[in-house]
Motif scaffolding. Structure first.
Motif, PDB file in Angstrom:
ATOM      1  N   SER A 113      -3.799 -12.691  -3.310  1.00 58.37           N
ATOM      2  CA  SER A 113      -3.091 -11.035  -2.469  1.00 58.37           C
ATOM      3  C   SER A 113      -3.916  -9.956  -2.330  1.00 58.37           C
ATOM      4  N   LEU A 114      -3.197  -9.748  -1.351  1.00 54.91           N
ATOM      5  CA  LEU A 114      -3.721  -8.386  -1.299  1.00 54.91           C
ATOM      6  C   LEU A 114      -2.680  -7.711  -0.494  1.00 54.91           C
ATOM      7  N   LEU A 115      -2.209  -6.330  -1.252  1.00 55.53           N
ATOM      8  CA  LEU A 115      -0.893  -5.539  -0.585  1.00 55.53           C
ATOM      9  C   LEU A 115      -1.359  -4.247  -0.157  1.00 55.53           C
ATOM     10  N   PHE A 116      -1.474  -3.816   1.358  1.00 50.94           N
ATOM     11  CA  PHE A 116      -1.330  -2.641   1.432  1.00 50.94           C
ATOM     12  C   PHE A 116      -1.100  -2.012   0.618  1.00 50.94           C
ATOM     13  N   TRP A 117      -0.115  -0.757   0.226  1.00 50.55           N
ATOM     14  CA  TRP A 117      -0.320  -0.150  -0.888  1.00 50.55           C
ATOM     15  C   TRP A 117      -0.901   0.186  -1.714  1.00 50.55           C
ATOM     16  N   ASP A 118      -1.190  -1.405  -2.323  1.00 47.69           N
ATOM     17  CA  ASP A 118      -1.954  -1.185  -3.712  1.00 47.69           C
ATOM     18  C   ASP A 118      -3.880  -1.666  -3.714  1.00 47.69           C
ATOM     19  N   LYS A 119      -4.385  -1.274  -2.930  1.00 47.74           N
ATOM     20  CA  LYS A 119      -6.020  -1.338  -3.037  1.00 47.74           C
ATOM     21  C   LYS A 119      -6.671  -0.316  -3.419  1.00 47.74           C
ATOM     22  N   GLY A 120      -5.304   0.505  -4.710  1.00 49.62           N
ATOM     23  CA  GLY A 120      -6.460   1.607  -4.916  1.00 49.62           C
ATOM     24  C   GLY A 120      -7.305   2.411  -3.881  1.00 49.62           C
ATOM     25  N   PRO A 121      -8.490   2.564  -4.387  1.00 49.35           N
ATOM     26  CA  PRO A 121      -9.072   3.286  -3.882  1.00 49.35           C
ATOM     27  C   PRO A 121      -9.395   3.005  -2.360  1.00 49.35           C
ATOM     28  N   TYR A 122      -9.553   2.209  -1.648  1.00 52.59           N
ATOM     29  CA  TYR A 122     -10.447   1.333  -0.604  1.00 52.59           C
ATOM     30  C   TYR A 122      -8.634   1.282   0.757  1.00 52.59           C
ATOM     31  N   SER A 123      -9.202   1.305   1.671  1.00 49.92           N
ATOM     32  CA  SER A 123      -8.852   1.409   2.935  1.00 49.92           C
ATOM     33  C   SER A 123      -8.729  -0.030   3.718  1.00 49.92           C
ATOM     34  N   SER A 124      -7.645   0.145   5.035  1.00 49.88           N
ATOM     35  CA  SER A 124      -8.373  -1.152   5.710  1.00 49.88           C
ATOM     36  C   SER A 124      -9.470  -0.944   7.037  1.00 49.88           C
ATOM     37  N   VAL A 125     -10.094  -2.096   7.402  1.00 47.77           N
ATOM     38  CA  VAL A 125     -10.941  -1.227   8.633  1.00 47.77           C
ATOM     39  C   VAL A 125     -10.099  -2.768  10.016  1.00 47.77           C
ATOM     40  N   PHE A 126      -9.968  -1.605  10.992  1.00 48.54           N
ATOM     41  CA  PHE A 126      -9.144  -2.452  11.338  1.00 48.54           C
ATOM     42  C   PHE A 126      -9.550  -3.093  12.171  1.00 48.54           C
ATOM     43  N   PRO A 127      -9.336  -4.647  13.147  1.00 47.59           N
ATOM     44  CA  PRO A 127      -7.856  -4.975  12.718  1.00 47.59           C
ATOM     45  C   PRO A 127      -7.716  -5.510  11.470  1.00 47.59           C
ATOM     46  N   LEU A 128      -6.796  -5.282  10.999  1.00 50.75           N
ATOM     47  CA  LEU A 128      -6.576  -6.435   9.383  1.00 50.75           C
ATOM     48  C   LEU A 128      -4.765  -5.968   9.164  1.00 50.75           C
ATOM     49  N   SER A 129      -4.438  -7.147   9.128  1.00 57.22           N
ATOM     50  CA  SER A 129      -2.851  -7.332   8.682  1.00 57.22           C
ATOM     51  C   SER A 129      -3.518  -8.427   7.642  1.00 57.22           C
ATOM     52  N   TYR A 204      -8.750 -21.092   9.473  1.00 59.14           N
ATOM     53  CA  TYR A 204      -9.133 -20.818   8.893  1.00 59.14           C
ATOM     54  C   TYR A 204     -10.454 -20.573   9.006  1.00 59.14           C
ATOM     55  N   GLU A 205     -11.426 -20.984   9.769  1.00 53.59           N
ATOM     56  CA  GLU A 205     -12.350 -21.098  10.129  1.00 53.59           C
ATOM     57  C   GLU A 205     -13.234 -19.515  11.062  1.00 53.59           C
ATOM     58  N   LYS A 206     -12.017 -19.034  12.230  1.00 51.49           N
ATOM     59  CA  LYS A 206     -12.284 -17.866  12.815  1.00 51.49           C
ATOM     60  C   LYS A 206     -11.513 -16.471  11.951  1.00 51.49           C
ATOM     61  N   LEU A 207     -10.427 -16.515  11.286  1.00 50.75           N
ATOM     62  CA  LEU A 207     -10.044 -15.400  10.538  1.00 50.75           C
ATOM     63  C   LEU A 207      -9.961 -15.232   9.084  1.00 50.75           C
ATOM     64  N   LEU A 208     -10.018 -16.838   8.500  1.00 51.37           N
ATOM     65  CA  LEU A 208     -10.307 -15.898   6.628  1.00 51.37           C
ATOM     66  C   LEU A 208     -11.597 -16.546   6.317  1.00 51.37           C
ATOM     67  N   LYS A 209     -12.468 -17.507   6.624  1.00 48.47           N
ATOM     68  CA  LYS A 209     -13.968 -17.387   6.484  1.00 48.47           C
ATOM     69  C   LYS A 209     -15.022 -16.588   6.502  1.00 48.47           C
ATOM     70  N   PRO A 210     -14.560 -15.412   7.368  1.00 53.05           N
ATOM     71  CA  PRO A 210     -15.366 -14.085   7.900  1.00 53.05           C
ATOM     72  C   PRO A 210     -15.122 -13.302   7.149  1.00 53.05           C
ATOM     73  N   GLY A 211     -14.102 -13.641   6.539  1.00 52.90           N
ATOM     74  CA  GLY A 211     -14.193 -12.345   5.181  1.00 52.90           C
ATOM     75  C   GLY A 211     -13.284 -11.373   6.095  1.00 52.90           C
ATOM     76  N   PHE A 212     -12.778 -10.085   5.142  1.00 48.55           N
ATOM     77  CA  PHE A 212     -12.152  -9.070   5.728  1.00 48.55           C
ATOM     78  C   PHE A 212     -12.798  -7.554   4.546  1.00 48.55           C
ATOM     79  N   GLU A 213     -12.748  -7.070   5.571  1.00 48.47           N
ATOM     80  CA  GLU A 213     -13.331  -5.745   5.351  1.00 48.47           C
ATOM     81  C   GLU A 213     -12.731  -4.047   5.132  1.00 48.47           C
ATOM     82  N   LEU A 214     -13.033  -3.714   3.878  1.00 49.74           N
ATOM     83  CA  LEU A 214     -12.389  -2.835   3.066  1.00 49.74           C
ATOM     84  C   LEU A 214     -13.202  -1.503   2.997  1.00 49.74           C
ATOM     85  N   SER A 215     -12.716   0.058   3.791  1.00 51.20           N
ATOM     86  CA  SER A 215     -13.792   0.688   3.554  1.00 51.20           C
ATOM     87  C   SER A 215     -13.098   1.647   2.527  1.00 51.20           C
ATOM     88  N   TRP A 216     -13.965   2.580   2.244  1.00 50.08           N
ATOM     89  CA  TRP A 216     -13.973   3.649   0.562  1.00 50.08           C
ATOM     90  C   TRP A 216     -14.138   4.615   0.806  1.00 50.08           C
TER      91      TRP A 216
END
Length: 662
Positions: A113-129, A204-216
């Motif tokens: 699980s990932l929570l937008f208000w609890d990612k520590g020093p990271y921020s989201s890279v658009f688009p990410l929901s 699975y193939e297009k949205l999840l398996k490529p992973g997601f990005e966070l910035s710091w």
């Protein structure tokens, strides 16, 4: 002659202030990274500001710590999940991660699980929901629910089990569309804003398996130059750019960088300050107006809503499973509060019905106590846990002073109606009573050590044990509950809490020992005694003096091997009753260290009765003094010592919770 730098009127000053604020961090970072080299885990290069847990303390930043697991995979740990790191782009301050279950080609579902208000020093890279992974007990026919199964339902070892249905659900799904048979398993990051229209394979193939990005973001962009040199250079450039912009561009004067000996007239500096002040005022004035408006709004809101503390609590608890209903929805599902189930000091309970046809019990709270603390305790505790022997909170409502809690409906009411009520009494077998006692023990054991936090109930009694259609017990009413770390063997309380007759002695007499989960064990023992006797433990109208306090009477009978009239029962049922008497006698020992844990109680339930020993007699002073205070009012004209008065005051200072019937 140095070449003039591009001008940066206001942004240069802002940069200078930011650099000044970051000076301590720059200096510490230089020291911390002085003797460290980059390292590699799998195909990921790890260097500043990241570090591995195995590196020396002076390497990298603690908040950017990564792990290298036994499979040589780099692991990013956030508060609510663990993810595999696929790559780190230091030049872009970006890190890409993937759920570990998606890195293997099997039936596993994403669980991190990932929570937008609890990612520590990271921020989201658009688009990410985010999207929910929900587990339902029945199939849902809705376009909002996208099948999340990666394998056929009949495949062995599938995740989830064949008798459940798992779906993907968008995070913006309305509470009205959230089916009552579903619970949230995980909150998964996805690289689109809306998953509607996607198929299972596409997700699975297009949205999840490529992973997601966070910035710091860190104090500075590069470690190539000395932090001190970068600081001095940025500060000099910022101040020079600020003054230069006024003189050169506004007043067509010579460039400072080109004419170091140039001095602007005094009127120029005064005008610069006036323009700067006006600009700052123009920027600040809207903020002041907004601040005044916010203060007025807060002031009015505090007068309109006495329980503002509850709203602040709910703002912090974004991961609650229960659904928040409006008061109008509560009125509609209760049919205008027509079917009343019970009433107590907390308010009233009404029977309700959801649109799906599912029956619920709606506890409509009266005037909030302790600035809404009872409501917060109940939602914060029961809103996150799920166990077959713990009451399920399906929803809640807070609108101003109107507060309500929505539970699963319990057709057979509370346990006190079974063992105390003479009229329309349900005569359950000893086997069923034994199963009820065992279920309560399992529920308490789960609260004590089955959750991330240790939950102490502090008000175990028959009124707070609910029974479903199969007489399965549910521990309910968490208004007095407290949450503590699982490492806390002793907890701190400023006031005794509980109900007289079930409250543990150490909550009143501090010299008996510290307060711990053993307080719930004592209350369970007193409840078990009432299940055995099918009467209240203290009965002043009993025929014989020895039977007024049932626990003492039943203990003496079994301790001396005397027969007890249980009616027409089998030998197996006699063994069950004897086992419950032994367990209850252990649980109500006066000193906490003499009582077993709930885990040990469960072992005793499963142990042959011949292997269980009767404990020492548990009913000793000061407990006898405590029970004597219940008849203090009728004997106040008789001689008594001051310790009795003190005991009476202490016991009556506890927070007694009224009868809960639903």
């Amino acid at each position: 002659m140095p070449k003039p730098k591009p001008q940066l009127p206001i942004h240069g000053l802002v940069a200078a202030i930011v650099v000044l604020l970051q000076l301590p961090e720059l200096c510490v970072a230089k020291t911390r990274n002085k003797y460290c080299n980059s390292t590699v885990c799998g195909n990921v290069t790890i260097s500043y500001p990241f570090r591995l847990a195995t590196q020396p303390p002076n390497c990298g930043e603690p908040r950017f710590e990564l792990d290298c697991d036994s499979n040589n995979r780099t692991v990013l740990s956030l508060n609510h999940g663990r993810f595999y790191v696929q790559n780190i782009w230091y030049e872009y301050s970006t890190i890409r991660a993937i759920d570990p279950n998606l890195a293997v080609d099997d039936c596993s579902l994403p669980r991190g699980s990932l929570l937008f208000w609890d990612k520590g020093p990271y921020s989201s890279v658009f688009p990410l929901s985010l999207m929910y992974v929900v587990n339902c007990t029945k199939a849902i026919k809705s376009s909002l629910y996208i099948d999340a199964s990666r394998c056929p339902v009949n495949s062995s070892g599938s995740d989830p089990p064949p008798d459940s249905y798992v779906y993907f659900l968008g995070e913006r799904t309305s509470p009205r569309d959230f089916d009552e048979s579903c619970r949230i398993e995980a909150t998964v990051p996805v690289i689109v804003q809306d998953i509607s229209g996607f198929s299972t394979s596409d997700i699975y193939e297009k949205l999840l398996k490529p992973g997601f990005e966070l910035s710091w973001t860190f104090g500075f962009k590069s470690q190539q130059a000395s932090p001190i040199d970068a600081l001095l250079g940025d500060l000099e450039y910022a101040l020079q750019s600020y003054i230069d912009s006024f003189i050169h561009y506004l007043f067509k004067g010579p460039h400072i960088a080109a004419h170091a000996s140039y001095y602007a007239p005094k009127s120029t500096y005064i005008l610069c300050l006036q323009i700067t002040g006006g600009f700052i005022l123009a920027r600040i004035l809207p903020g002041i107006i907004c601040l005044i408006g916010l203060v007025i709004y807060k002031w009015r809101r505090r007068h309109l809503c006495a329980d503002d503390t509850i709203e602040e609590f709910l703002e912090r608890q974004k991961d609650l499973m229960p659904i928040r209903y409006s008061y109008r929805e509560i009125e509609k599902m209760s049919n205008g509060f027509k079917d009343k189930l019970g009433e107590g000091g907390y308010g009233s309970v009404f029977k309700g019905k959801l649109r799906s046809g599912y029956f619920v019990a709606i506890k409509l709270l009266g005037k909030a106590k302790g600035n809404g603390q009872d409501f917060i305790n109940e939602v914060a505790t029961i809103g996150r846990i799920h166990h077959v022997n713990v009451a399920k909170l399906t929803g809640f409502c807070v609108e101003g002073s109107k507060q309500a809690l929505v539970y699963d409906f319990m057709p057979n009411g509370s346990l006190d109606r079974i063992i105390f009520t003479k009229e329309n009494k349900v005569d359950l077998s000893w086997k069923k009573m034994f199963d009820i006692a065992l279920g309560v023990a399992r529920g308490l054991d789960y609260l004590h050590q089955g959750c991330d936090m240790q939950i102490l109930h502090f008000d175990i009694k028959p009124h707070n044990i609910l029974l479903d259609e199969n007489f399965t017990p549910k521990v309910a009413d968490f208004g007095l509950a407290k949450r503590f770390s699982v490492d806390d063997s002793i907890v701190s309380l400023t006031v005794a809490r509980g109900t007289i007759g079930y409250i543990a002695p150490e909550l009143v007499y501090k010299n008996l020992g510290g307060v711990s989960y053993k307080a719930d064990v004592y209350s369970f023992g007193m409840l078990l005694m009432e299940i055995i006797g099918r009467r209240k433990n203290m009965n002043t109208s009993a025929e014989h003096e020895s039977q007024k306090y049932f626990p003492s009477w039943i203990y003496d009978r079994y301790y001396h091997g005397e027969d007890v009239d249980l009616g027409d029962v089998t030998d197996d049922e006699k063994i069950m009753v004897k086992k419950m008497v032994i367990i209850a006698s252990w649980c109500v020992q006066v000193k906490p260290n003499g009582r077993p844990s709930m885990s040990k109680v469960l072992e005793m339930f499963e142990t042959d009765v011949e292997l269980l020993q009767m404990p020492p007699k548990p009913f000793q002073l000061p407990f006898e003094v405590a029970t004597a205070t219940q008849s203090y009012a009728s004997t106040k004209d008789q001689p008594h010592d001051s310790s009795t008065d003190e005991t009476s005051d202490l016991l009556h200072s506890s927070n007694e919770i009224s009868v809960s019937i639903f």
